[in-house]
Design an enzyme around this catalytic site. Sequence first.
Site: not given
Length: 321
Positions: A191, A209
């Site tokens: 991420k 996320d």
Amino acid sequence: MGEQGASKRVKATNRKSSPEPGRAAGARPARAARQGTRRADTTEKSRAATTEKPRADTTEKPRAAKPESRLAMVRRARRINRELAEVYPYAHPELDFRNSFELLVATVLSAQTTDLRVNQTTPALFAKYPTPEDLAAAVPEEVEELIRPTGFFRAKTKSIMGLSAALRDDFGGEVPGRLEDLVKLPGVGRKTAFVVLGNAFGVPGITVDTHFMRLARRWRWTESDDPVKIEAEVATIFPKSEWTMLSHRVIFHGRRICHARKPACGACPITHLCPSYGEGETDPEKAAKLLKYEKGGFPGQRLNPPPDYPGRPAPPLGAGG
């Protein structure tokens, strides 16, 4: 004697032909008639049961909705992306940064906190430690004190000092522009790597996320709750050129309207495309009160937002927010 014997024979014959005491004459034929009637009724009912056709059920049953096909889901997903682009033409990364190093550190600090809190914290951190070399040589306790507002400050201090040392020792003080290099740095996962690649190097990536995960599941783009699997599944729905901006739009929508606990369904502009409509507040007036940031008339998350951002800048640390 002849007459007496004949008389006795006549009486014996009469006794045999007379009904028994207590039984009326003709009883046996009557019972047989009744039994015959019952047999006839039973036979008739049996014949009727075998020949009568069952009645058709005229009650109309509701038809079960057909499962959405893969093609239909992809078309709906791409339409959502197009309409979000109209709703959030100003979508952008909501971390303040001036270079790839600041973006990398800020993204690591954003774990388990808001971008707003990170943006309020990093100005003092980068003023004191502007380069990887500076941060790698810092006193840990001093770094901890600076980043304390972001939470988990001891673990985060170890990560940002560790990645700074790796950048200094292995990459000449520069942030690498490859996924395989970034994920080797302390505290950096896929991420974080995609945030840096997409916004500092222009390399497309999907940032999964907590907001992206929630909306991807609500919109039926995936049924998985594993970030890596979600990333892979969503990547097959959209062209690679859309990945970075798609991430910004979805995250913007999740923060402003499609919240985790109380989605503002009544104020959502894409309800006609959402299979989860109704999970949140559907009354328009009540839903409008749930809107956040610029959609609700409040300051945004960045202290230094892009010029096209329609909301107000966030206040510095200690000034509210």
